[in-house]
Design an enzyme around this catalytic site. Structure first.
Site, PDB file in Angstrom:
ATOM      1  CE1 TYR A  68      65.251   1.712  20.937  1.00 56.59           C
ATOM      2  CE2 TYR A  68      63.946   3.707  21.188  1.00 56.59           C
ATOM      3  CZ  TYR A  68      64.477   2.724  20.382  1.00 56.59           C
ATOM      4  OH  TYR A  68      64.250   2.760  19.036  1.00 56.59           O
ATOM      5  CG  LEU A 207      69.394  13.643  10.723  1.00 60.54           C
ATOM      6  CD1 LEU A 207      69.534  14.677  11.830  1.00 60.54           C
ATOM      7  CD2 LEU A 207      69.290  14.322   9.370  1.00 60.54           C
ATOM      8  CB  ILE A 246      62.033   8.883  14.559  1.00 61.79           C
ATOM      9  CG1 ILE A 246      60.686   8.480  13.957  1.00 61.79           C
ATOM     10  CG2 ILE A 246      61.892   8.974  16.076  1.00 61.79           C
ATOM     11  CD1 ILE A 246      60.345   7.034  14.200  1.00 61.79           C
ATOM     12  CE  LYS A 248      70.506  11.281  21.542  1.00 59.02           C
ATOM     13  NZ  LYS A 248      71.926  11.719  21.558  1.00 59.02           N
ATOM     14  CB  SER A 249      68.397  16.308  18.913  1.00 63.03           C
ATOM     15  OG  SER A 249      69.211  17.367  19.416  1.00 63.03           O
ATOM     16  NE  ARG A 254      72.448  18.546  18.013  1.00 62.03           N
ATOM     17  CZ  ARG A 254      73.396  18.823  18.883  1.00 62.03           C
ATOM     18  NH1 ARG A 254      74.231  19.833  18.655  1.00 62.03           N
ATOM     19  NH2 ARG A 254      73.532  18.117  19.991  1.00 62.03           N
ATOM     20  CG  ASN A 258      66.720  17.790  14.167  1.00 62.60           C
ATOM     21  OD1 ASN A 258      67.487  18.262  13.330  1.00 62.60           O
ATOM     22  ND2 ASN A 258      67.137  16.990  15.137  1.00 62.60           N
TER      23      ASN A 258
END
Length: 292
Positions: A68, A207, A246, A248-249, A254, A258
């Protein structure tokens, strides 16, 4: 392992939970929060801010990876949060150049330097890279790191049942496999293998990417019933199915939404409705051919 994720998410009456469990045990004494913060593809200041914000919002599980290119930024976010390292569950993953019994130790050293930590809670082989033929050696190297206390637990990501069987044939019992799971890509054969062998499933992209299923009536209906967003309903479906999720945001609201999926429960019919969204589609990337 003494408790699977499925055992950690018992439910009570529809719409509510009694003493909801928010964690699962991967190995004796190694507890993983069922909701973590995914950090791909965030980098730099965005990743640092998102991690610090998530910890302030109550997250105690952060997921990153060598590939990443954000481990340094994630580590900075952790430091800015002021959290005690012992209160955080930190996962990272390493690339194929480190596949091998001794090379894994080099991967660990590089990852911990980038993250600014002395140990890892969970260290994963990111892709099996079967053509390279060294993921069994990599897993053996990981078990040694765990025995030495440098990592608390090890695992894999994107491993198909065939890859997992190779590890088992070498006498290695895998605690956790992180794979792509969402309502339209459920990989039932993969999940069945995990259940049959006591492997905890961690769902990345829980999601999805285009999120089309978030507008499905089987998602929006329970959302209206329990005053929850479609994303919360899907994340509840993930953890109630026995999986770590897991999402991501970087958005403050959010992130909080989550994480807030343990105050209600879906009925069996509602769970089955989301299960029925599966299209049979495979993961976006075939781990027999793709890897890094």
């Amino acid at each position: 392992m003494t408790e699977t994720a499925a055992e950690a998410t018992g439910t009570a009456a529809p719409g509510t939970t009694a003493e909801p469990r928010t964690t699962a045990e991967l190995a004796p004494g190694v507890v993983i929060p069922l909701i973590g913060l995914g950090t791909w593809p965030m980098a730099g200041g965005e990743a640092t801010g998102a991690v610090a914000r998530a910890i302030a919002n109550g997250y105690r599980h952060i997921d990153t990876a060598e590939n990443y290119n954000n481990e340094e930024a994630v580590g900075e976010g952790i430091r800015r949060s002021g959290i005690d390292r012992g209160d955080l569950f930190l996962t990272t993953k390493f690339n194929r150049q480190w596949h091998g019994r001794t090379a894994v130790r080099e991967a660990f050293g590089a990852a911990t330097r980038r993250l600014g930590t002395e140990y890892l809670d969970l260290f994963l082989i990111h892709w099996p890279n079967p053509s390279q033929g060294r993921f069994v050696e990599a897993a053996e190297g990981l078990t040694r790191l765990a025995e030495e206390g440098l990592i608390r637990c090890w695992g894999v990501s994107n491993f198909k049942p065939a890859h997992l069987r190779e590890l088992q044939a070498a006498g290695l019992e895998v605690p956790v496999n992180q794979v792509q799971i969402d309502p339209e890509t459920q990989q039932p054969d993969q999940l069945a293998f995990h259940r049959g062998h006591g492997i905890v499933t961690a769902a990345y992209s829980p999601l999805g990417r285009n999120g089309s299923f978030l507008s499905a009536p089987v998602v929006t209906g329970p959302g209206a019933e329990y005053d929850r967003t479609p994303a919360q309903v899907v994340l509840r479906w993930q953890v109630q199915s026995g999986r770590v999720a897991i999402p991501k945001s970087a958005d403050d609201r959010r992130q909080r939404e989550n994480l807030d999926v343990f105050g209600f429960a879906l009925t069996e019919a509602e769970m089955a409705g989301i299960d029925a969204l599966d299209t049979g589609a495979p993961p976006r990337l075939d781990s027999d051919e793709f890897g890094h």
